[in-house]
Design a protein around this motif. Structure first.
Motif, PDB file in Angstrom:
ATOM      1  N   MET A 127      13.399  14.856 -32.058  1.00 25.22           N
ATOM      2  CA  MET A 127      12.883  15.300 -30.706  1.00 25.22           C
ATOM      3  C   MET A 127      13.458  14.890 -29.311  1.00 25.22           C
ATOM      4  O   MET A 127      13.345  13.964 -29.081  1.00 25.22           O
ATOM      5  N   HIS A 128      13.638  15.955 -28.567  1.00 27.98           N
ATOM      6  CA  HIS A 128      14.319  15.808 -27.413  1.00 27.98           C
ATOM      7  C   HIS A 128      13.287  16.362 -26.302  1.00 27.98           C
ATOM      8  O   HIS A 128      13.011  15.692 -25.314  1.00 27.98           O
ATOM      9  N   PRO A 138      14.789  10.457 -26.961  1.00 28.88           N
ATOM     10  CA  PRO A 138      14.896  11.402 -28.349  1.00 28.88           C
ATOM     11  C   PRO A 138      14.321  10.082 -29.565  1.00 28.88           C
ATOM     12  O   PRO A 138      14.273   9.012 -29.426  1.00 28.88           O
ATOM     13  N   TYR A 139      13.612  10.811 -30.456  1.00 27.95           N
ATOM     14  CA  TYR A 139      13.323  10.247 -31.713  1.00 27.95           C
ATOM     15  C   TYR A 139      13.030  10.915 -32.776  1.00 27.95           C
ATOM     16  O   TYR A 139      12.790  12.191 -32.590  1.00 27.95           O
ATOM     17  N   ALA A 140      13.226  10.291 -33.863  1.00 26.80           N
ATOM     18  CA  ALA A 140      13.227  11.174 -35.349  1.00 26.80           C
ATOM     19  C   ALA A 140      11.679  11.261 -35.833  1.00 26.80           C
ATOM     20  O   ALA A 140      10.967  10.182 -35.824  1.00 26.80           O
ATOM     21  N   VAL A 141      11.569  12.376 -36.303  1.00 22.16           N
ATOM     22  CA  VAL A 141      10.139  12.670 -37.001  1.00 22.16           C
ATOM     23  C   VAL A 141      10.651  13.074 -38.281  1.00 22.16           C
ATOM     24  O   VAL A 141      11.717  14.235 -38.390  1.00 22.16           O
ATOM     25  N   SER A 160       6.036  11.659 -40.669  1.00 26.20           N
ATOM     26  CA  SER A 160       5.834  10.332 -39.910  1.00 26.20           C
ATOM     27  C   SER A 160       7.213   9.839 -39.271  1.00 26.20           C
ATOM     28  O   SER A 160       7.971  10.637 -39.144  1.00 26.20           O
ATOM     29  N   ASN A 161       7.108   8.645 -38.435  1.00 22.49           N
ATOM     30  CA  ASN A 161       8.328   8.415 -37.581  1.00 22.49           C
ATOM     31  C   ASN A 161       9.126   7.372 -38.528  1.00 22.49           C
ATOM     32  O   ASN A 161       8.737   6.741 -39.559  1.00 22.49           O
ATOM     33  N   ILE A 162      10.503   7.492 -38.335  1.00 26.65           N
ATOM     34  CA  ILE A 162      11.156   6.564 -39.021  1.00 26.65           C
ATOM     35  C   ILE A 162      11.783   5.490 -37.937  1.00 26.65           C
ATOM     36  O   ILE A 162      11.894   5.618 -36.998  1.00 26.65           O
ATOM     37  N   THR A 163      11.529   4.240 -38.325  1.00 25.61           N
ATOM     38  CA  THR A 163      12.039   3.189 -37.467  1.00 25.61           C
ATOM     39  C   THR A 163      13.094   2.293 -38.038  1.00 25.61           C
ATOM     40  O   THR A 163      13.270   2.434 -39.227  1.00 25.61           O
ATOM     41  N   GLY A 164      13.499   1.433 -37.490  1.00 27.10           N
ATOM     42  CA  GLY A 164      14.421   0.349 -37.713  1.00 27.10           C
ATOM     43  C   GLY A 164      15.984   1.171 -37.786  1.00 27.10           C
ATOM     44  O   GLY A 164      16.965   0.308 -37.863  1.00 27.10           O
ATOM     45  N   VAL A 165      16.150   2.347 -37.578  1.00 28.63           N
ATOM     46  CA  VAL A 165      17.428   2.912 -37.358  1.00 28.63           C
ATOM     47  C   VAL A 165      17.501   3.983 -36.195  1.00 28.63           C
ATOM     48  O   VAL A 165      16.525   4.555 -35.773  1.00 28.63           O
ATOM     49  N   PRO A 166      18.546   4.118 -35.598  1.00 27.50           N
ATOM     50  CA  PRO A 166      18.621   4.974 -34.308  1.00 27.50           C
ATOM     51  C   PRO A 166      18.364   6.306 -34.727  1.00 27.50           C
ATOM     52  O   PRO A 166      18.643   6.794 -35.697  1.00 27.50           O
ATOM     53  N   TYR A 167      17.795   7.214 -33.853  1.00 32.16           N
ATOM     54  CA  TYR A 167      17.513   8.506 -34.161  1.00 32.16           C
ATOM     55  C   TYR A 167      18.748   9.173 -34.655  1.00 32.16           C
ATOM     56  O   TYR A 167      18.469  10.109 -35.569  1.00 32.16           O
ATOM     57  N   ASP A 168      19.894   8.703 -34.292  1.00 26.32           N
ATOM     58  CA  ASP A 168      20.804   9.840 -34.684  1.00 26.32           C
ATOM     59  C   ASP A 168      21.584   9.148 -35.944  1.00 26.32           C
ATOM     60  O   ASP A 168      22.498   9.776 -36.360  1.00 26.32           O
ATOM     61  N   LYS A 169      21.161   8.471 -36.495  1.00 24.97           N
ATOM     62  CA  LYS A 169      21.536   7.718 -37.823  1.00 24.97           C
ATOM     63  C   LYS A 169      20.626   8.147 -38.830  1.00 24.97           C
ATOM     64  O   LYS A 169      20.923   7.798 -40.247  1.00 24.97           O
ATOM     65  N   VAL A 170      19.340   8.979 -38.783  1.00 22.35           N
ATOM     66  CA  VAL A 170      18.689   9.338 -39.810  1.00 22.35           C
ATOM     67  C   VAL A 170      19.238  10.444 -40.591  1.00 22.35           C
ATOM     68  O   VAL A 170      19.826  11.075 -39.959  1.00 22.35           O
TER      69      VAL A 170
END
Ligand code: ZN
Length: 331
Positions: A267-268, A278-281, A294-304
């Motif tokens: 999400m931007h 930005p964050y990953a969903v 859900s959200n992914i935690t613990g890794v940068p959004y661009d590494k998901v």
């Protein structure tokens, strides 16, 4: 001109009165200040907004044709040797186009600068009214004058607080009054800029009798999946009945917490309060086979990545809200 002078005199009188009372009573200071400012703004009523304006082109058939095509107006009055211009084109004949006219009066500029100075830096056109006195025909030359007709007292709208400014343009064809165009804007201080909002909190889940059990589980740090007791099908999110056999009977199984990223988005935009883009969903596929967003935690959004193994954990968003999220691991 007499009216303008009178208004200026009134404004001066109000100003004096406001100063006198302001010295001993503080309660109405805001209202007095507003009244005094409005009186000052009203001194512009009756002054020119534009003078000796000239239409860039005489009324002409090509512009009429373009207008009618754009509007989808096939009225026969607008074509042929006796064509008139559509009355609603009135303002179009006065427009300056990209290069403009430079005919705006210094009084109008001063008025807008006063409003800017009072924090009313935003502007929105609110409405216009036109009056048609005689048809415009190809060949007519267009001239116009505009006057600052009125400035409203301070008003608070959904957009913010400010003043409505109404101008009236008198449009002439070959020197004869052909119509008037009254145009109103709101010059305002945006509401968002005035009110400091408290720090946004994440949206609350809607908890009802169909999903109460899920949130009860979260409170105990358990991710509960519904299981149909009729056919054994697991389902998520929680629903009253089974999609496979329509049974309304169910129990739950507790998810192991292991899963993989089945799909995801980053999400931007648009920004939502309480979220920091930005964050990953992610759509996480649990080891049990059901999927949840859900959200992914613990890794940068661009590494998901799709297929990334993730592990359930519970995020305390604020004092009233805890959410199941998934921690990813790189590499
Ligand atoms: Zn079932």
């Amino acid at each position: 001109m007499t009216a303008t002078a009178d208004q200026a005199a009134d404004a001066g009188a109000d100003k004096g009165a406001a100063t006198d009372t302001g010295a001993d009573a503080g309660a109405d200071t805001g209202a007095q200040e507003a009244a005094r400012f409005h009186a000052l703004l009203r001194t512009f009523e009756g002054r020119a907004a534009a003078t000796a304006g000239q239409g860039k082109d005489p009324v002409n058939q090509p512009m009429i044709r373009h207008w009618c095509e754009a509007m989808g107006d096939a009225n026969p009055a607008y074509t042929g040797p006796d064509a008139i211009a559509p009355p609603t084109m009135l303002q179009a004949w006065t427009m300056g186009g990209l290069s403009g006219h430079g005919d705006r009066s210094s009084a109008y500029d001063e008025l807008l600068a006063l409003l800017d100075g009072a924090g009313c830096t935003s502007v929105v056109a609110t409405d216009c009214e036109q009056e048609y006195l005689r048809p415009l025909r190809p060949g007519d030359t267009v001239t116009y004058d505009a006057v600052i007709e009125s400035v409203s007292p301070r008003k608070t709208t959904k957009l913010g607080t400010g003043h409505f400014v109404t101008t009236r343009m008198d449009v002439r064809a070959d020197g004869e009054l052909a119509g008037t165009h009254r145009f109103r804007i709101l010059k305002y201080a945006p509401a968002a800029a005035r009110e400091k909002k408290p720090a946004a909190r994440r949206p609350r889940p809607v908890v009802n009798r169909d999903n109460q059990g899920f949130w009860d589980g979260v409170a105990e740090h358990k991710l509960l999946i519904q299981r149909c007791t009729g056919c054994g099908t697991l389902r998520f999110p929680w629903l009253p009945g089974c999609n496979a056999c329509a049974s309304l009977d169910w129990d739950t199984v507790e998810a192991s917490g292991a899963g993989t990223v089945f799909s995801y988005v980053v999400m931007h935009h648009p920004p939502f309060p309480a979220f920091d883009p930005p964050y990953a969903v992610a759509l996480v596929e649990l080891a049990e086979g059901v999927r949840m967003v859900s959200n992914i935690t613990g890794v940068p959004y661009d590494k998901v990545r799709i297929g990334m193994p993730v592990r359930l954990e519970f995020l305390r968003a604020d004092e009233d809200l805890e959410l199941p999220v998934f921690r990813g691991s790189e590499g």
